[in-house]
Write an enzyme that holds these catalytic residues in place. Structure first.
Site, mmCIF file in Angstrom:
data_model
loop_
_atom_site.group_PDB
_atom_site.id
_atom_site.type_symbol
_atom_site.label_atom_id
_atom_site.label_comp_id
_atom_site.label_asym_id
_atom_site.label_seq_id
_atom_site.Cartn_x
_atom_site.Cartn_y
_atom_site.Cartn_z
ATOM 1 N N GLU A 109 -75.961 87.621 -45.499
ATOM 2 C CA GLU A 109 -77.092 87.730 -44.585
ATOM 3 C C GLU A 109 -78.438 87.445 -45.246
ATOM 4 O O GLU A 109 -79.305 86.818 -44.640
ATOM 5 C CB GLU A 109 -77.127 89.129 -43.961
ATOM 6 N N SER A 110 -78.642 87.934 -46.455
ATOM 7 C CA SER A 110 -79.976 87.786 -47.055
ATOM 8 C C SER A 110 -79.940 87.508 -48.555
ATOM 9 O O SER A 110 -80.955 87.660 -49.226
ATOM 10 C CB SER A 110 -80.798 89.066 -46.810
#
Length: 435
Positions: free
Chosen positions: A150-151
């Site tokens: 996700e990040s």
């Protein structure tokens, strides 16, 4: 980063993997394993309402916001100086022009850099992750895999101020009703005091924090795991990891069960009609001659003959095949794309010490890791191409430069940063060094 109602339809495919793709190549993925958007079309602000009309639109939302639980003072405070950012409409209307095969997608998301970083963070946050796993029944490796995809473990969480982005999307473009709900949810978060306005920056569509929750899902599923009285998915790693585990649990995660595994099918067996959704008992699959990819028995551990699994073939019958269970569906619910869910599932396996897939992808030009993509970019920079930094993000300038080099070298001008062009560059470089 999918925390969206399926009613959003195609819009989910437009942005749910934006950060995941930024991490590997600066692109925006669709929900299908072979289609990814890359180039943008410039849109003039003249196509949109004026600043005064934007303010009028926002003012007209006040009663709806109050009906949703936002106080009048909160609404006034956070909208009085709000200005639009029409670049988010450009991203909303983005049309795909470049196809990324699943082997490219996975090679950039699940590479040695991310595996090693994930293992370091598993050790660093072991105490918290043990408590998270005990509380929610989700393995630490799965939670960390979501974090990584996700990040990039919090390194790439988005730059757009949520109120500005969601306010713009509430007044312009498609799905205004949906984005208004997220706009109001953002104000309720601020009203509650969990986060400050300057902390609420994320993707152009509103996902934020270490594991990219949408505001409405934050309200539903975020937890205060560090006990400071605030649910902080931006500054508190503990809160972010626990909230991710809570999400998966609420979406059906079954403790002690696998997400799935790679399998081999008997020669000549048709997989037509089989899918993640078309689940059958493991007894059925065993009777049809399936084994795990390493040749071992299908039924092991907590699995039984009645356990239900679907046969997934993300690259067709000639690529890796997987039996997937309800836990894969739980991962899929985080972002409605099988390629995305497979990336998280595979990364979680790698963090546990398991190896790469046994069956090769059906291509003669396999994907490249981020380190290899930086190597390709360095070759291009040495050849005088203006592509920016060698950061491993394959954007339009890099793809154009690759196409030009492929044309010079007599290769098919695909623009792909694959193993073929990497091998060619290495060979050309070796020849130059010997001269």
């Amino acid at each position: 980063m999918r925390r969206l109602s399926l009613l959003c339809g195609s819009i989910v495919l437009a942005f749910t993997q934006a950060n995941a793709e930024l991490i590997i190549n600066g692109q925006t993925a669709t929900g299908q394993p072979t289609s990814v958007s890359t180039a943008s079309t410039s849109i003039s602000n003249n196509n949109f309402t004026s600043q005064s009309n934007f303010q009028s639109c926002i003012a007209n939302l006040r009663s709806q916001a109050i009906a949703s639980g936002v106080s009048g003072s909160t609404f006034d405070r956070y909208t009085q100086n709000l200005t639009p950012d029409y670049s988010v409409i450009e991203k909303l209307n983005y049309q795909p022009e470049f196809s990324t095969p699943i082997w490219d997608y996975l090679s950039g998301l699940v590479d040695e850099e991310r595996v090693q970083k994930g293992r370091q963070l598993l050790a660093q946050h072991r105490d918290v992750l043990n408590r998270v796993s005990a509380a929610y029944g989700v393995p630490a490796e799965t939670v960390v895999a979501v974090w990584g995809v996700e990040s990039n473990f919090g390194d790439i969480s988005g730059k757009y101020p949520l109120l500005q982005a969601l306010g713009t999307l509430s007044c312009e473009g498609r799905r205004q009703s949906y984005f208004r709900g997220e706009f109001f949810a953002t104000m309720r978060i601020l009203q509650r005091g969990d986060l400050r306005e300057e902390q609420l920056k994320g993707s152009w569509a509103g996902a934020f924090g270490h594991t990219q929750f949408m505001p409405s899902t934050y309200e539903e599923l975020a937890v205060d795991f560090d006990g400071d009285g605030r649910r902080d998915l931006v500054s508190s790693t503990a809160d972010a990891l626990a909230s991710t585990a809570n999400f998966l649990k609420k979406r059906g995660w079954q403790t002690g069960m696998p997400w799935g595994f790679e399998v081999k099918v008997p020669e000549g067996m048709s997989i037509s009609g089989e899918s993640r959704r078309n689940k059958k008992s493991l007894n059925n699959w065993v009777n049809r001659g399936l084994t795990r990819a390493d040749g071992s028995a299908i039924i092991q551990g907590n699995l039984s003959e009645s356990s239900q699994a679907g046969l997934m073939s993300p690259a067709g019958e000639n690529g890796p095949l997987f039996l997937v269970f309800k836990n894969f569906d739980a991962i899929y619910s985080y972002n409605a794309a099988e390629s995305y869910a497979l990336a998280i599932a595979h990364l979680s396996d790698r963090l546990q010490g398991k190896g790469a897939f046994v069956q090769a992808w059906p291509t003669d030009d396999a994907g490249t890791s981020r380190a290899e993509r930086r190597e390709i970019q360095n070759f291009l920079l040495k050849r005088g191409y203006d592509i920016g930094d060698a950061d491993g993000l394959i954007g339009d300038k890099t793809r154009l430069a690759i196409r030009q080099e492929q044309t010079k070298l007599g290769l098919s001008p695909t623009g792909r940063a694959g193993q073929q062009i990497l091998r060619t560059f290495r060979s050309e470089n070796a020849k130059q060094m010997m001269q």
